[in-house]
Write an enzyme that holds these catalytic residues in place. Structure first.
Site: not given
Length: 177
Positions: A26-31, A94
């Site tokens: 839901y954050g930087s790992l969506m990139a 994480e």
């Protein structure tokens, strides 16, 4: 890379037999660039919603946190087919700030639910959490530097005495604070 809801595994059966995991991000790992650096590939993914959670900004950080909040929801995506060693990398990335939890997400465009794991902020009463974190704003303002930090983290991870992701993050972004 996205797939249709019909092509998504429920996370049981054959996928579990080979140790594949679904991870809601839901954050930087969506990139995809960030995921590619960490996993050395971009797994299949599908858009999903995590209900009864909220995505917060964090004072002093460029990445978000999620916590349970009734009647809120978080848009993200599910990375599918994550191997055990890849899940270990994500756990290390994480770090202690997050706890990996089992969640049920709803796939976008259907009412189908999918079992996944998500990284939930470990400090339930953190006073540094505020507002709503915005992925598009993050991409424009922080993604370039964040991907450099992730590369440094992965290089550090290969060292005999590696630093934690939080330590790498703080050292990298210290100059900007």
């Amino acid at each position: 890379m996205s797939v249709t809801a019909a092509a998504v595994s429920s996370g049981s059966g054959a996928d579990q037999a080979i140790g594949a995991h679904n991870v809601f991000v839901y954050g930087s790992l969506m990139a995809e660039d960030v995921v590619r650096i960490l996993l050395k590939r971009v797994p299949q993914s599908t858009l999903a919603i995590l209900h009864d959670f909220h995505r917060f900004s964090i004072n002093g950080r460029v990445y978000p946190a999620i916590l349970p909040v009734d009647k809120k929801s978080v848009n993200g995506k599910v990375l599918m087919g994550i191997t055990g060693p890849e899940l270990d990398i994500l756990d290390t990335f994480e770090d202690v700030e997050y706890e990996r939890r089992d969640v049920d997400v709803t796939l976008v465009g259907s009412s189908e639910t999918l079992k996944a794991v998500a990284y939930v902020w470990s400090n339930l009463s953190d006073l540094n959490l505020y507002g709503e974190w915005d992925f598009e704003a993050w991409k424009k303002k922080h993604m370039e530097d964040f991907t450099k930090m992730v590369k440094a983290f992965m290089e550090e991870l290969e060292m005999p005495k590696s630093k934690s992701r939080v330590t790498t993050y703080e050292a990298f972004f210290e100059k900007d604070m």
